[in-house]
Design a protein around this motif. Structure first.
Motif, PDB file in Angstrom:
ATOM      1  N   ASN A   1       0.733  -1.213   0.080  1.00 33.15           N
ATOM      2  CA  ASN A   1      -0.169  -0.065   0.096  1.00 33.15           C
ATOM      3  C   ASN A   1       0.836   1.321  -0.095  1.00 33.15           C
ATOM      4  OD1 ASN A   1      -2.318  -1.586  -0.008  1.00 33.15           O
ATOM      5  ND2 ASN A   1      -2.256  -1.768   2.329  1.00 33.15           N
ATOM      6  N   VAL A   2       2.107   1.236  -0.293  1.00 33.21           N
ATOM      7  CA  VAL A   2       2.986   2.167  -0.296  1.00 33.21           C
ATOM      8  C   VAL A   2       2.742   3.431  -0.999  1.00 33.21           C
ATOM      9  CG1 VAL A   2       4.792   1.440  -1.665  1.00 33.21           C
ATOM     10  CG2 VAL A   2       5.598   2.870   0.249  1.00 33.21           C
ATOM     11  N   PHE A   3       2.395   3.212  -2.323  1.00 32.33           N
ATOM     12  CA  PHE A   3       1.855   4.037  -3.264  1.00 32.33           C
ATOM     13  C   PHE A   3       0.438   4.503  -2.851  1.00 32.33           C
ATOM     14  CE2 PHE A   3       5.268   2.992  -6.296  1.00 32.33           C
ATOM     15  CZ  PHE A   3       5.870   4.106  -6.257  1.00 32.33           C
ATOM     16  N   HIS A   4       0.014   5.654  -2.518  1.00 27.03           N
ATOM     17  CA  HIS A   4      -1.089   6.128  -2.310  1.00 27.03           C
ATOM     18  C   HIS A   4      -1.668   6.138  -3.636  1.00 27.03           C
ATOM     19  CE1 HIS A   4      -0.380   6.795   2.045  1.00 27.03           C
ATOM     20  NE2 HIS A   4       0.539   7.586   1.697  1.00 27.03           N
ATOM     21  N   SER A   5      -2.902   5.636  -3.757  1.00 24.02           N
ATOM     22  CA  SER A   5      -3.592   5.855  -4.997  1.00 24.02           C
ATOM     23  C   SER A   5      -3.087   6.940  -6.139  1.00 24.02           C
ATOM     24  CB  SER A   5      -5.012   5.501  -5.035  1.00 24.02           C
ATOM     25  OG  SER A   5      -5.440   5.415  -6.380  1.00 24.02           O
ATOM     26  N   TYR A   6      -2.484   6.225  -7.039  1.00 18.33           N
ATOM     27  CA  TYR A   6      -2.252   7.388  -8.096  1.00 18.33           C
ATOM     28  C   TYR A   6      -2.989   7.821  -8.817  1.00 18.33           C
ATOM     29  CZ  TYR A   6       0.231   8.047 -12.691  1.00 18.33           C
ATOM     30  OH  TYR A   6       0.565   8.624 -14.047  1.00 18.33           O
ATOM     31  N   MET A   7      -4.239   7.120  -9.040  1.00 21.21           N
ATOM     32  CA  MET A   7      -5.117   7.534  -9.799  1.00 21.21           C
ATOM     33  C   MET A   7      -6.203   8.665  -8.957  1.00 21.21           C
ATOM     34  SD  MET A   7      -5.135   6.461 -12.884  1.00 21.21           S
ATOM     35  CE  MET A   7      -6.602   7.189 -13.388  1.00 21.21           C
ATOM     36  N   GLU A   8      -6.027   8.483  -7.780  1.00 22.85           N
ATOM     37  CA  GLU A   8      -6.529   9.521  -7.079  1.00 22.85           C
ATOM     38  C   GLU A   8      -5.832  10.770  -6.887  1.00 22.85           C
ATOM     39  OE1 GLU A   8      -7.152   7.961  -2.946  1.00 22.85           O
ATOM     40  OE2 GLU A   8      -8.649   6.389  -3.485  1.00 22.85           O
ATOM     41  N   GLN A   9      -4.588  10.746  -6.723  1.00 22.50           N
ATOM     42  CA  GLN A   9      -3.684  11.880  -6.884  1.00 22.50           C
ATOM     43  C   GLN A   9      -4.129  12.541  -8.352  1.00 22.50           C
ATOM     44  OE1 GLN A   9      -0.065  10.111  -6.524  1.00 22.50           O
ATOM     45  NE2 GLN A   9       0.351  11.109  -4.389  1.00 22.50           N
ATOM     46  N   ILE A  10      -4.172  11.689  -9.362  1.00 22.35           N
ATOM     47  CA  ILE A  10      -4.422  12.461 -10.717  1.00 22.35           C
ATOM     48  C   ILE A  10      -5.710  13.129 -10.522  1.00 22.35           C
ATOM     49  CG2 ILE A  10      -5.226  11.978 -13.123  1.00 22.35           C
ATOM     50  CD1 ILE A  10      -2.230  11.765 -12.696  1.00 22.35           C
ATOM     51  N   GLN A  11      -6.664  12.616 -10.039  1.00 23.25           N
ATOM     52  CA  GLN A  11      -8.086  13.257  -9.819  1.00 23.25           C
ATOM     53  C   GLN A  11      -8.089  14.454  -9.279  1.00 23.25           C
ATOM     54  OE1 GLN A  11     -10.589  11.868 -11.657  1.00 23.25           O
ATOM     55  NE2 GLN A  11     -11.874  13.453 -10.994  1.00 23.25           N
ATOM     56  N   VAL A  12      -7.213  14.497  -8.194  1.00 22.83           N
ATOM     57  CA  VAL A  12      -6.984  15.348  -7.455  1.00 22.83           C
ATOM     58  C   VAL A  12      -6.429  16.737  -7.995  1.00 22.83           C
ATOM     59  CG1 VAL A  12      -5.879  16.687  -5.285  1.00 22.83           C
ATOM     60  CG2 VAL A  12      -6.918  14.410  -4.942  1.00 22.83           C
ATOM     61  N   VAL A  13      -5.407  16.555  -8.920  1.00 25.07           N
ATOM     62  CA  VAL A  13      -4.853  17.522  -9.534  1.00 25.07           C
ATOM     63  C   VAL A  13      -5.929  18.047 -10.488  1.00 25.07           C
ATOM     64  CG1 VAL A  13      -3.084  17.760 -11.630  1.00 25.07           C
ATOM     65  CG2 VAL A  13      -2.590  16.621  -9.543  1.00 25.07           C
ATOM     66  N   ILE A  14      -6.755  17.344 -11.278  1.00 26.61           N
ATOM     67  CA  ILE A  14      -7.731  17.864 -12.161  1.00 26.61           C
ATOM     68  C   ILE A  14      -8.760  18.687 -11.326  1.00 26.61           C
ATOM     69  CG2 ILE A  14      -9.779  17.076 -13.304  1.00 26.61           C
ATOM     70  CD1 ILE A  14      -7.850  14.754 -14.253  1.00 26.61           C
ATOM     71  N   GLU A  15      -9.181  18.008 -10.406  1.00 25.36           N
ATOM     72  CA  GLU A  15     -10.260  18.735  -9.580  1.00 25.36           C
ATOM     73  C   GLU A  15     -10.048  20.079  -8.890  1.00 25.36           C
ATOM     74  OE1 GLU A  15     -11.682  16.005  -6.616  1.00 25.36           O
ATOM     75  OE2 GLU A  15     -12.664  14.432  -8.017  1.00 25.36           O
ATOM     76  N   GLU A  16      -8.721  20.160  -8.541  1.00 29.55           N
ATOM     77  CA  GLU A  16      -8.180  21.288  -7.876  1.00 29.55           C
ATOM     78  C   GLU A  16      -7.714  22.449  -8.789  1.00 29.55           C
ATOM     79  OE1 GLU A  16      -8.756  22.247  -4.682  1.00 29.55           O
ATOM     80  OE2 GLU A  16      -9.816  20.330  -4.317  1.00 29.55           O
ATOM     81  N   ASN A  17      -7.832  22.034 -10.305  1.00 25.54           N
ATOM     82  CA  ASN A  17      -7.443  22.816 -11.241  1.00 25.54           C
ATOM     83  C   ASN A  17      -5.845  23.183 -11.250  1.00 25.54           C
ATOM     84  OD1 ASN A  17      -9.949  23.237 -12.498  1.00 25.54           O
ATOM     85  ND2 ASN A  17     -10.713  24.320 -10.532  1.00 25.54           N
ATOM     86  N   VAL A  18      -5.108  22.416 -10.898  1.00 21.31           N
ATOM     87  CA  VAL A  18      -3.677  22.529 -10.877  1.00 21.31           C
ATOM     88  C   VAL A  18      -3.199  22.769 -12.245  1.00 21.31           C
ATOM     89  CG1 VAL A  18      -1.307  21.655 -10.345  1.00 21.31           C
ATOM     90  CG2 VAL A  18      -3.268  21.283  -8.618  1.00 21.31           C
ATOM     91  N   PRO A  19      -2.518  23.817 -12.596  1.00 21.42           N
ATOM     92  CA  PRO A  19      -2.372  24.239 -14.058  1.00 21.42           C
ATOM     93  C   PRO A  19      -1.113  23.144 -14.634  1.00 21.42           C
ATOM     94  CG  PRO A  19      -1.607  25.656 -12.560  1.00 21.42           C
ATOM     95  CD  PRO A  19      -2.105  24.988 -11.717  1.00 21.42           C
ATOM     96  N   ILE A  20       0.066  22.653 -13.776  1.00 23.83           N
ATOM     97  CA  ILE A  20       1.049  21.851 -14.226  1.00 23.83           C
ATOM     98  C   ILE A  20       1.254  20.690 -13.391  1.00 23.83           C
ATOM     99  CG2 ILE A  20       3.398  22.229 -14.676  1.00 23.83           C
ATOM    100  CD1 ILE A  20       2.841  25.260 -14.520  1.00 23.83           C
ATOM    101  N   CYS A  21       1.452  19.782 -14.291  1.00 20.62           N
ATOM    102  CA  CYS A  21       1.543  18.463 -13.264  1.00 20.62           C
ATOM    103  C   CYS A  21       2.937  17.732 -13.999  1.00 20.62           C
ATOM    104  CB  CYS A  21       0.649  17.281 -13.560  1.00 20.62           C
ATOM    105  SG  CYS A  21       0.787  15.763 -12.551  1.00 20.62           S
ATOM    106  N   SER A  22       3.853  17.236 -13.257  1.00 17.74           N
ATOM    107  CA  SER A  22       5.270  16.541 -13.939  1.00 17.74           C
ATOM    108  C   SER A  22       5.140  15.268 -13.273  1.00 17.74           C
ATOM    109  CB  SER A  22       6.475  17.327 -13.549  1.00 17.74           C
ATOM    110  OG  SER A  22       6.718  17.320 -12.172  1.00 17.74           O
ATOM    111  N   PHE A  23       5.799  14.312 -14.085  1.00 18.70           N
ATOM    112  CA  PHE A  23       6.127  12.853 -13.656  1.00 18.70           C
ATOM    113  C   PHE A  23       7.190  12.513 -13.427  1.00 18.70           C
ATOM    114  CE2 PHE A  23       1.857  13.720 -15.699  1.00 18.70           C
ATOM    115  CZ  PHE A  23       0.970  13.067 -14.755  1.00 18.70           C
TER     116      PHE A  23
END
Length: 358
Positions: A113-135
């Motif tokens: 369970n070490v990676f907190h859900s990656y897809m949930e993080q992606i959803q947060v970035v979208i919902e919070e209107n973060v302008p830039i996301c790097s990987f």
């Protein structure tokens, strides 16, 4: 000279990005101050839960109206080998004794369970209107990229070789950070093996620039205006700086971490898998030197990262640098104690002086 397609794309005054250092360094205040001073502040969200990430994004928004970004670790497949974990736990018991903390046996599901859900993080970035996301550690799937593009999120990948940079362009990211072997912290290779990924930044930049059409951002050992100008002359459009920002007054880095860098010598950094199972560059200490003898038996990331977590935490609480992951680039001797504002001003002033004298 310092205005180009990347400053326009990211909404910056200067072609400087603060490296997204995970693990508590990139506090909300720190990220916001970087953005308020014309560079790009980045939240290192690799170890944050979706809830923690959402909270920090909202905190940063309260402190700056300028653009900032979020960096995510792309999950990689990994194997949990019970015998390997058991052997490592036995080896690490010695360090629990050194630090006078309880000997523990890490339960395998915790590692899973070490990676907190990656897809949930992606959803947060979208919902919070973060302008830039790097990987880092890989590239998103076509489906994830489609979602991010639909919501107009600017995406940046991280590469250590030309092959990786080409893959980042192929999936239609907007820019690529090229990480030279000088860089501190974790290596970002995902297609190339460890040895192949160890290309010096000044060699890597022109190779990548000649093979991709998206803007290139240079990372690895850049500490001042000289590094910025060298990177720009080789074709990059911006630089990403980690160690230089880490020792700033506003950085959330542990004071022991800062002091280790500020008092370092030219040959004090070393590549190691000891702390996390993934190759990373940091300041030499007892743990790194002793674990070097067990390199072949160290579990991969993120398994080893969980196994050493209590050791790193206890060492930090005790102000004991010998068992902390003191990530740093090779140019650590150029680090200074200064404000974020002064660092950015100093870099830009030096770059302008160089440009005027050419």
């Amino acid at each position: 000279m310092l205005k180009n397609e990347i400053t326009k794309l990211l909404g910056l005054d200067y072609p400087i990005i603060q490296a997204p250092m995970a693990g508590g360094i990139t506090t909300s205040k720190f990220v916001a101050i970087v953005s308020n001073n014309g560079a790009l502040g980045m939240i290192g969200a690799g170890y944050l839960s979706a809830h923690e990430l959402r909270q920090q994004i909202r905190e940063v928004k309260q402190l700056t109206a300028n653009n900032f970004g979020v960096n995510l670790f792309v999950p990689n497949d990994f194997q949990i080998k019970e015998d390997e974990v058991e052997m490592m736990n036995k080896l690490l018991n010695h360090y629990h004794g050194e630090l006078n903390i309880p000997v523990e046996k890490v339960i395998l599901p915790i590692v899973e369970n070490v990676f907190h859900s990656y897809m949930e993080q992606i959803q947060v970035v979208i919902e919070e209107n973060v302008p830039i996301c790097s990987f880092t550690f890989g590239i998103p799937t076509v489906e994830v990229m489609g979602k991010l593009k639909h919501y107009n999120v600017i995406t940046i990948g991280t590469a250590t070789t030309v092959t990786e940079a080409v893959a980042i362009e192929k999936i239609e990211m907007d820019a690529v950070v090229v990480q030279g072997s000088e860089a501190g912290g974790h290596r970002s290779n995902f297609l190339s093996d460890h040895e192949e990924s160890l290309i010096g930044l000044m060699t890597l930049i022109p190779q990548v620039v000649d093979n991709v059409s998206i803007p290139v951002i240079a990372a690895g050992g850049i500490m001042d205006g000289r590094g910025l100008m060298a990177a720009l002359c080789l074709g990059s459009k911006a630089v990403q700086m980690g160690t230089a920002f880490l020792t700033c007054e506003e950085s959330g880095a542990h004071q022991v971490h800062k002091e280790s860098i500020l008092h370092s010598k030219q040959d004090d950094t070393k590549l190691t898998r000891a702390f996390s199972g993934r190759w990373a560059r940091g300041m030499k200490n007892k743990f790194i030197e002793e674990m070097q003898n067990h390199e072949a038996s160290i579990p991969g990331f993120p398994v080893q990262n969980v196994l050493t977590q209590s050791i790193r935490k206890a060492s930090a609480n005790q102000n004991n640098k010998q068992y902390m992951s003191l990530w740093s680039g090779q140019n650590s001797t150029l680090a200074r104690i200064e404000t974020v504002e002064r660092l950015i001003q100093r870099v830009i002033e030096q770059a302008n002086r160089i440009y005027q004298n050419v």
